[in-house]
Design a protein around this motif. Structure first.
Motif: not given
Length: 393
Positions: A328-330, A301-304, A372-375, A278-280
């Motif tokens: 930051r983890f986007d 697409c990943i920025t840390i 935060e949203r990924l969490g 689904g999502v990561i």
């Protein structure tokens, strides 16, 4: 809604002068009116699917059906004006053989418009399988899909019968009023019953004896069964056919009354397998900012971002140690192709698949999620995918 209009039209089309279920004065107008209602069933099928591709297919089909209604009606009106009546029975009675040439343009227009109304090649764009799978019928299976196909084939029968009545003389045929058939008709007389089907006239001629129809008499004599054949044939293929028909009707009845197994999302959410993608989701406590997932991502697409902090020595005389703190983890899901490489290469079990298959955003700018949203996606991660808790000392 898609099948009933064609069944009503079949009831109004005459198969002979006296063989018609509902003989109304304006039967041509009735047939054209009820067949135009079928477009509502197509639009409802696309709208009720909850699928944007099915909706597009329904709109395409509706636009085509409405567009070709006008030439279809104009072609039929040409024959009605020539006959001076809107009754299909009256049109056949007024038919003359020279109408074949006179009404040829209208026949060509009617045939092309009928093919378009039935969505057959080359007018099959509404079900363009290379674009939108099967048009408005993509989400339908089983008996519901069978009803739609039954409506399509019933439309073929209706259009074929209507073309025969309007442009080919109906049950009399295009040459029914001249030649040998006309002579037989004149000799028999209609007895106040009007013209009869061509097959009925042939059989009536054969019933008067070999002089009237020697070919039919010889064919009937050749097909006559020998003595005792009726005993062997009784209960043969005919009874087996009736038994098979009854079994088929019984199976159809059981299937029609059986409860549907389709899960109506979102009222009933499906049970997805644990390996569903689904999502990561991000487990921030396990992330060490090693950057391995960002380097291996083929879509970038990943920025840390992180910084180092120094921790004091845990024991007297020990050394200070430093560790990375995640700032930051986007993940930009507008670029992500959900390949799962980041999850596979993570050495610390910080990334997981969350089976939120219905995740969507109305704006592409909202697809950029921070840590935060990924969490929050960790709440739906199956327990079997989480790392096993280590026992204490």
């Amino acid at each position: 809604m898609a099948l009933i209009p064609y069944l009503v039209a079949l009831a109004a089309i005459p198969l002979a002068a006296t063989w018609v279920a509902v003989d109304v004065p304006a039967s041509l107008l009735l047939v054209l009116a009820v067949t135009s209602v079928g477009v509502i069933g197509t639009l409802m099928a696309g709208w009720g699917s909850g699928n944007k591709y099915s909706l597009l297919g329904g709109l395409r089909a509706g636009a085509q059906l409405v567009s070709y209604e006008l030439p279809l009606v104009l072609a039929a009106a040409s024959v009605a004006m020539a006959a001076g009546t809107l009754s299909l029975t009256g049109i056949v009675q007024e038919w003359s053989w020279w109408w074949l040439a006179w009404q040829l343009p209208a026949a060509v227009v009617f045939l092309a418009a009928s093919v378009a109304e039935l969505q057959r090649t080359p007018f099959d764009a509404p079900v363009a399988d290379s674009e939108i799978v099967f048009g408005p019928l993509t989400e339908y299976t089983g008996l519901r899909f069978a009803f739609f196909l039954l409506a399509e084939y019933a439309g073929i029968v209706v259009m074929a019968l209507l073309f025969t009545v309007l442009f080919l003389g109906g049950w009399r045929g295009p040459w029914g009023d001249i030649g040998a058939v006309g002579a037989v008709d004149a000799a028999q007389g209609d007895g106040g019953r009007g013209p009869r089907p061509l097959a009925a006239r042939r059989l009536a001629a054969g019933a008067r004896g070999p002089a009237a129809a020697p070919g039919l008499a010889r064919a009937a004599a050749a097909r006559a069964p020998a003595a005792g054949d009726h005993r062997r044939r009784r209960g043969g293929p005919r009874m087996r056919g009736v038994t098979g028909l009854l079994r088929g009707l019984a199976t159809t009845g059981r299937t029609a009354t059986r409860r549907a197994h389709t899960a109506q999302y979102p009222h009933t959410e499906p049970q997805l397998p644990e390996r569903s993608r689904g999502v990561i989701a991000l487990l921030e406590d396990n992330c060490t900012s090693c950057m391995l997932c960002a380097r291996e991502c083929p879509d970038w697409c990943i920025t840390i971002d992180s910084h180092k902090e120094t921790l004091p020595a845990e024991t007297e005389g020990g050394r200070e140690r430093s560790h990375n703190v995640l700032d930051r983890f986007d993940i930009d899901f507008s670029l992500c192709m959900y390949c799962g490489i980041c999850i596979e290469v993570c050495p610390f079990d910080a990334l997981f698949w969350a089976p939120d298959f219905a995740y969507a955003e109305g704006d592409i700018r909202n697809l950029l999620h921070d840590k935060e949203r990924l969490g929050t996606f960790m709440d739906t991660v199956p327990d079997s995918a989480l790392p096993a808790a280590e026992d204490g000392p």
